[in-house]
Scaffold this motif. Structure first.
Motif, PDB file in Angstrom:
ATOM      1  N   VAL A  95       0.854  -1.191   0.000  1.00 25.41           N
ATOM      2  CA  VAL A  95       0.000   0.000   0.000  1.00 25.41           C
ATOM      3  C   VAL A  95       0.890   1.242   0.000  1.00 25.41           C
ATOM      4  N   PHE A  96       0.996   1.888  -1.165  1.00 21.42           N
ATOM      5  CA  PHE A  96       1.891   3.029  -1.313  1.00 21.42           C
ATOM      6  C   PHE A  96       1.141   4.343  -1.126  1.00 21.42           C
ATOM      7  N   GLY A  97       0.644   4.589   0.091  1.00 19.04           N
ATOM      8  CA  GLY A  97       0.082   5.885   0.417  1.00 19.04           C
ATOM      9  C   GLY A  97       1.187   6.909   0.587  1.00 19.04           C
ATOM     10  N   SER A  98       0.801   8.166   0.744  1.00 19.22           N
ATOM     11  CA  SER A  98       1.811   9.226   0.841  1.00 19.22           C
ATOM     12  C   SER A  98       2.762   9.008   2.009  1.00 19.22           C
ATOM     13  N   SER A  99       2.268   8.467   3.122  1.00 24.11           N
ATOM     14  CA  SER A  99       3.126   8.265   4.291  1.00 24.11           C
ATOM     15  C   SER A  99       4.163   7.167   4.060  1.00 24.11           C
ATOM     16  N   ALA A 100       3.951   6.300   3.056  1.00 24.88           N
ATOM     17  CA  ALA A 100       4.902   5.224   2.799  1.00 24.88           C
ATOM     18  C   ALA A 100       6.234   5.744   2.280  1.00 24.88           C
ATOM     19  N   TYR A 108      17.741   6.398   6.863  1.00 26.85           N
ATOM     20  CA  TYR A 108      16.765   5.324   6.799  1.00 26.85           C
ATOM     21  C   TYR A 108      16.122   5.260   5.421  1.00 26.85           C
ATOM     22  N   ARG A 109      15.801   4.056   4.970  1.00 21.02           N
ATOM     23  CA  ARG A 109      15.122   3.904   3.699  1.00 21.02           C
ATOM     24  C   ARG A 109      13.630   4.177   3.868  1.00 21.02           C
ATOM     25  N   PRO A 110      12.988   4.764   2.870  1.00 28.63           N
ATOM     26  CA  PRO A 110      11.534   4.944   2.949  1.00 28.63           C
ATOM     27  C   PRO A 110      10.832   3.596   3.072  1.00 28.63           C
ATOM     28  N   LYS A 111       9.711   3.619   3.753  1.00 30.09           N
ATOM     29  CA  LYS A 111       8.944   2.384   3.925  1.00 30.09           C
ATOM     30  C   LYS A 111       8.549   1.786   2.583  1.00 30.09           C
ATOM     31  N   ALA A 112       8.278   2.630   1.602  1.00 25.49           N
ATOM     32  CA  ALA A 112       7.864   2.139   0.280  1.00 25.49           C
ATOM     33  C   ALA A 112       8.936   1.256  -0.349  1.00 25.49           C
ATOM     34  N   ASP A 113      10.198   1.650  -0.210  1.00 32.56           N
ATOM     35  CA  ASP A 113      11.288   0.834  -0.751  1.00 32.56           C
ATOM     36  C   ASP A 113      11.297  -0.549  -0.116  1.00 32.56           C
ATOM     37  N   ARG A 114      11.191  -0.584   1.197  1.00 31.57           N
ATOM     38  CA  ARG A 114      11.232  -1.870   1.897  1.00 31.57           C
ATOM     39  C   ARG A 114      10.012  -2.720   1.537  1.00 31.57           C
ATOM     40  N   ARG A 175     -10.682 -18.578  -2.142  1.00 31.86           N
ATOM     41  CA  ARG A 175      -9.608 -19.477  -1.719  1.00 31.86           C
ATOM     42  C   ARG A 175      -8.238 -19.100  -2.270  1.00 31.86           C
ATOM     43  N   HIS A 176      -8.058 -17.854  -2.625  1.00 35.26           N
ATOM     44  CA  HIS A 176      -6.726 -17.375  -2.968  1.00 35.26           C
ATOM     45  C   HIS A 176      -6.063 -16.823  -1.707  1.00 35.26           C
ATOM     46  N   SER A 177      -4.757 -16.639  -1.758  1.00 38.62           N
ATOM     47  CA  SER A 177      -4.028 -16.082  -0.620  1.00 38.62           C
ATOM     48  C   SER A 177      -3.733 -14.609  -0.873  1.00 38.62           C
ATOM     49  N   VAL A 178      -3.804 -13.809   0.189  1.00 40.56           N
ATOM     50  CA  VAL A 178      -3.652 -12.363   0.082  1.00 40.56           C
ATOM     51  C   VAL A 178      -2.576 -11.904   1.063  1.00 40.56           C
ATOM     52  N   LEU A 179      -1.644 -11.092   0.564  1.00 35.02           N
ATOM     53  CA  LEU A 179      -0.634 -10.469   1.422  1.00 35.02           C
ATOM     54  C   LEU A 179      -0.733  -8.958   1.271  1.00 35.02           C
ATOM     55  N   ILE A 180      -0.863  -8.262   2.388  1.00 32.83           N
ATOM     56  CA  ILE A 180      -0.949  -6.798   2.381  1.00 32.83           C
ATOM     57  C   ILE A 180       0.206  -6.251   3.208  1.00 32.83           C
ATOM     58  N   LEU A 181       0.990  -5.342   2.611  1.00 35.39           N
ATOM     59  CA  LEU A 181       2.067  -4.659   3.325  1.00 35.39           C
ATOM     60  C   LEU A 181       1.747  -3.173   3.362  1.00 35.39           C
ATOM     61  N   GLY A 182       1.879  -2.551   4.522  1.00 36.54           N
ATOM     62  CA  GLY A 182       1.641  -1.121   4.618  1.00 36.54           C
ATOM     63  C   GLY A 182       1.946  -0.609   6.007  1.00 36.54           C
ATOM     64  N   ASP A 183       1.897   0.715   6.163  1.00 32.51           N
ATOM     65  CA  ASP A 183       2.063   1.257   7.516  1.00 32.51           C
ATOM     66  C   ASP A 183       0.729   1.355   8.245  1.00 32.51           C
TER      67      ASP A 183
END
Length: 313
Positions: A95-100, A108-114, A175-183
């Protein structure tokens, strides 16, 4: 909630991330290669062509599956099992919101990069294991070979940039798998929680994981002196002339916020993990990969309940 620091325009930040995509793809591949040793795939019994294992015959098994040569070498009758070849679909959504795109220190690296590196490294591992990986952009891009990581990265940049609005609108398939990354700063207010939307996804028997990626200052801030906190639209939320007096209260609020995210995730039988950008991504990625590929199966193919795990927030 993050301190105001001239956050870049969302479009400009996304373009900058896109320009770094080849470098991030290389980094993700190195990370995936380092973790690949010793990992094994999500093997399932089924109508494949590759031999998996022998097991003793039990009443009701098809006699056509009996391996007579193996059975002749013992007093028991054995079934020859092959490996299921159909791929499973994994949807990965950073999730690449502005805060990412914010970092508390230049070092430090931006959260979006990680988030992008971890998302693509996981995709690389899954694709090399014969799985299908998709993104939540408008055409729901899906790839099946690891050479298409850059295409997948561009699709991820076009996915919804707000978890609160996006979770309720995504349709991953049953029945699919979902991965969500975000702050998940969308849920920082005391009355906000992703629980309802996550329950809807889990109701479709979707296994999943939610990885909260944070800057260290969002857990235990070390700012001193005059600080202004703003939301994603640069609206002032808090002004402090001596922020060092607010450290303890900020840490308590941050802990409560992270605990709400964790509890909502685990209530849906999903994996929750916290990743801070000053940490190595290897531990988080390994736990994530093992969770989503070694999940127990239900009804012949769907993920089982009761397998949620979560690291303390």
């Amino acid at each position: 909630m993050v301190p105001a620091r001239n956050l870049p325009d969302q479009i400009a930040a996304a373009r900058s991330l896109a320009a770094r995509l080849p470098q991030l793809v290389d980094e993700s591949r190195r990370l995936a290669t380092a973790l690949r040793s010793g990992l094994h795939g999500n093997r399932k019994v089924g109508p494949g062509s590759d031999f998996w294992q022998f097991r003793p015959y039990v009443a009701g098994d098809p006699t056509g599956q009996i391996d007579w040569r193996r059975s002749a070498r013992s007093d028991n009758t054995f079934i020859r099992q092959t490996e299921w070849q159909a791929s499973h679909t994994y949807w990965i959504w950073p999730v690449f919101g502005s805060s990412a795109f914010w970092a508390s220190e230049e070092k430090y690296r931006p959260k979006a990069d990680r988030m992008m590196v971890m998302a693509l490294a996981l995709a690389d591992l899954l694709l090399r294991n014969g799985e299908t990986v998709g993104a939540f952009d408008a055409p729901h891009t899906r790839v099946t070979v690891h050479d298409q990581l850059q295409k997948l990265g561009h699709a991820m940049l076009s996915a919804p940039d707000n978890a609160d609005r996006g979770i309720s609108t995504i349709h991953p398939g049953r029945r699919h798998s979902v991965l969500i990354l975000g702050d998940f700063l969308e849920y920082a207010a005391p009355d906000q929680s992703p629980a309802t939307a996550l329950r809807r996804l889990a109701h479709n028997q979707n296994d999943g994981a939610l990885i909260q990626v944070l800057d260290p200052a969002e857990c235990t801030p070390e700012f001193t002196g005059r600080i202004d906190f703003t939301d994603g639209n640069d609206n002032l939320l808090l002004h402090s002339e001596k922020f060092e007096d607010q450290h303890a209260e900020f840490a308590r609020r941050s802990l409560r916020w992270r605990a709400r995210i964790r509890d909502a995730t685990m209530a849906s039988q999903w994996l929750y993990d916290l990743h801070v950008t000053t940490e190595s991504p290897s531990q988080t990625l390994l736990a994530l990969y093992q969770h989503i590929t070694e999940r127990p199966l239900r009804n012949g193919g769907g993920p089982a309940t009761g397998n949620a795990r979560g690291r303390p927030a």
